[in-house]
Design an enzyme around this catalytic site. Structure first.
Site, PDB file in Angstrom:
ATOM      1  N   GLU A  35       0.411   5.906  -0.858  1.00  0.00           N
ATOM      2  CA  GLU A  35      -0.532   7.025  -0.682  1.00  0.00           C
ATOM      3  C   GLU A  35      -1.724   6.957  -1.646  1.00  0.00           C
ATOM      4  O   GLU A  35      -2.793   7.475  -1.357  1.00  0.00           O
ATOM      5  CB  GLU A  35       0.195   8.366  -0.834  1.00  0.00           C
ATOM      6  N   GLY A  36      -1.527   6.340  -2.821  1.00  0.00           N
ATOM      7  CA  GLY A  36      -2.639   6.162  -3.762  1.00  0.00           C
ATOM      8  C   GLY A  36      -3.735   5.306  -3.129  1.00  0.00           C
ATOM      9  O   GLY A  36      -4.921   5.670  -3.116  1.00  0.00           O
ATOM     10  N   HIS A  37      -3.339   4.148  -2.553  1.00  0.00           N
ATOM     11  CA  HIS A  37      -4.318   3.292  -1.875  1.00  0.00           C
ATOM     12  C   HIS A  37      -4.925   4.019  -0.672  1.00  0.00           C
ATOM     13  O   HIS A  37      -6.121   3.941  -0.420  1.00  0.00           O
ATOM     14  CB  HIS A  37      -3.655   2.012  -1.351  1.00  0.00           C
ATOM     15  N   ASP A  97      -5.041   2.993 -13.143  1.00  0.00           N
ATOM     16  CA  ASP A  97      -5.302   1.825 -13.987  1.00  0.00           C
ATOM     17  C   ASP A  97      -6.572   2.120 -14.779  1.00  0.00           C
ATOM     18  O   ASP A  97      -7.624   1.508 -14.552  1.00  0.00           O
ATOM     19  CB  ASP A  97      -5.467   0.576 -13.119  1.00  0.00           C
ATOM     20  N   GLY A 150      -8.664   3.117  -8.663  1.00  0.00           N
ATOM     21  CA  GLY A 150      -7.867   4.290  -9.039  1.00  0.00           C
ATOM     22  C   GLY A 150      -7.863   4.515 -10.549  1.00  0.00           C
ATOM     23  O   GLY A 150      -7.827   3.562 -11.325  1.00  0.00           O
ATOM     24  N   GLN A 151      -7.866   5.783 -10.936  1.00  0.00           N
ATOM     25  CA  GLN A 151      -7.800   6.165 -12.353  1.00  0.00           C
ATOM     26  C   GLN A 151      -6.447   5.796 -12.960  1.00  0.00           C
ATOM     27  O   GLN A 151      -6.305   5.719 -14.166  1.00  0.00           O
ATOM     28  CB  GLN A 151      -8.088   7.671 -12.477  1.00  0.00           C
ATOM     29  N   LEU A 170       0.822  -1.215   0.000  1.00  0.00           N
ATOM     30  CA  LEU A 170       0.000   0.000   0.000  1.00  0.00           C
ATOM     31  C   LEU A 170       0.856   1.265   0.000  1.00  0.00           C
ATOM     32  O   LEU A 170       1.900   1.332   0.639  1.00  0.00           O
ATOM     33  CB  LEU A 170      -0.925   0.023   1.222  1.00  0.00           C
ATOM     34  N   SER A 188       2.726   3.973  -7.482  1.00  0.00           N
ATOM     35  CA  SER A 188       2.481   2.578  -7.857  1.00  0.00           C
ATOM     36  C   SER A 188       3.267   1.696  -6.897  1.00  0.00           C
ATOM     37  O   SER A 188       4.363   2.086  -6.446  1.00  0.00           O
ATOM     38  CB  SER A 188       2.984   2.337  -9.283  1.00  0.00           C
ATOM     39  N   SER A 189       2.735   0.498  -6.634  1.00  0.00           N
ATOM     40  CA  SER A 189       3.464  -0.432  -5.756  1.00  0.00           C
ATOM     41  C   SER A 189       4.791  -0.837  -6.391  1.00  0.00           C
ATOM     42  O   SER A 189       5.731  -1.227  -5.705  1.00  0.00           O
ATOM     43  CB  SER A 189       2.618  -1.679  -5.508  1.00  0.00           C
TER      44      SER A 189
HETATM   45  O1  PAF Z   1      -5.546  -2.821  -9.142  1.00  0.00           O
HETATM   46  C1  PAF Z   1      -5.187  -3.805  -8.454  1.00  0.00           C
HETATM   47  O2  PAF Z   1      -4.434  -3.707  -7.475  1.00  0.00           O
HETATM   48  C2  PAF Z   1      -5.681  -5.189  -8.853  1.00  0.00           C
HETATM   49  O3  PAF Z   1      -5.757  -5.328 -10.233  1.00  0.00           O
HETATM   50  C3  PAF Z   1      -7.015  -5.572  -8.178  1.00  0.00           C
HETATM   51  C4  PAF Z   1      -8.142  -4.659  -8.621  1.00  0.00           C
HETATM   52  C5  PAF Z   1      -6.863  -5.490  -6.668  1.00  0.00           C
HETATM   53  C6  PAF Z   1      -7.398  -7.003  -8.551  1.00  0.00           C
HETATM   54  O4  PAF Z   1      -6.420  -7.926  -8.137  1.00  0.00           O
END
Ligand code: PAF
Length: 285
Positions: A35-37, A151, A148-149, A33, A186-187
């Protein structure tokens, strides 16, 4: 904050939440995780009484085994961040509990996978995403789910899937969170070699440039794409996966820009695949 590790326990918890009539939001994640999450969890916490976060590195959405193995994992730090951001429940199942050896059903998106990451990562990636997200929706049973936008293609495909298959969940798409220098969070960023920050930033620089060209009146999409590619190439040691300008609804290539479009790109820097996107519209649109 409760940490639930089995599908059965999460099912029981979901039923209790639904019976309590509390508003109930969900943030699906693969952990690591950032800051985006955190921004998604905070928004979910502001809008709902109960927030569930899933942390599950979904093996079925990786086509390179290598990428799956290397995907960053840090459950203790993730639990602390999720709790701080306002999560009430973290669902963190084992892969064997989510996917039995006997499984035989997949959720397959169609035309929206013919573009962008669908071309480079293959349709299998989005089949893996849609299948796991469907399962998570059925296990967690939220009223709202937050994506999130960053993706952008995934977000559109999930919205389409929810509509097409009548999932009783409302999808909320939240803005991209960037570092001060413009890098989209991004992770995978933790794997960017320290000396390759300039190269990693070439994608957001290129998208910003393309957006400015469109806002200044450029309408020829191939010319804007070329200009964006040049920005990436001048950074040096970067592999372009794709840089494209597409329709925000169908993700099909746009030739003439006369409305809102999605500028999207994927590059590889030091072996790390990065994606980013921006929306742009001609002035007055
Ligand atoms: O965006 C992500 O982290 C993944 O694609 C998701 C939506 C958790 C599905 O595994």
């Amino acid at each position: 904050m409760k940490v639930i590790r089995t599908v059965a326990d999460m099912g029981e918890e979901a039923l209790a939440i639904i019976r309590s009539s509390k508003s109930y939001g969900f943030v699906p994640t693969m952990g690591a995780l950032h800051e985006g999450h955190v921004s998604l969890i905070r928004r979910a916490a502001n809008e709902n009484d109960i927030v569930a976060v899933s942390i599950f590195v979904n093996p079925t959405q990786f086509n390179e085994n290598d990428d799956f193995e290397k995907y960053p994992r840090n459950i203790e730090a993730d639990l602390a961040l999720a709790e701080e951001a306002g999560a009430d429940i973290v669902f963190n199942p084992e892969p064997e509990d989510m996917f039995s050896d006997k499984r035989d059903t997949l959720v397959m998106p169609n035309k929206l996978t013919n573009h962008l990451c669908g071309l480079s990562r293959g349709k299998g990636h989005f089949i893996g995403v849609c299948t796991v997200v469907s399962k998570l929706f059925n296990i967690i049973r939220p009223e709202k789910a937050y994506f999130g936008q960053k993706d952008a293609q995934q977000a559109l495909i999930i919205q389409r899937m929810v509509h097409d298959l009548n999932f009783p969940v409302k999808i909320e798409i939240c803005p991209i969170i960037r570092e001060d220098d413009g890098l989209a969070l991004s992770s995978r960023n933790v794997r960017i070699p320290e000396n390759m920050r300039h190269e990693a930033l070439s994608l957001s620089r290129a998208l910003t440039h393309g957006k400015a060209l469109i806002e200044d009146g450029a309408t020829n999409a191939p010319e804007v794409i070329n200009a964006m590619c040049e920005k990436v190439i001048e950074a040096g040691d970067v592999e372009i996966d794709y840089i494209d300008i597409v329709s925000t609804e169908t993700l099909e290539d746009v030739a003439e820009i006369d409305d809102l479009v999605l500028l999207a790109g994927a590059i590889k820097v030091g072996g790390v695949r990065l994606i980013d996107n921006m929306l742009a519209a001609p002035a007055g649109k």
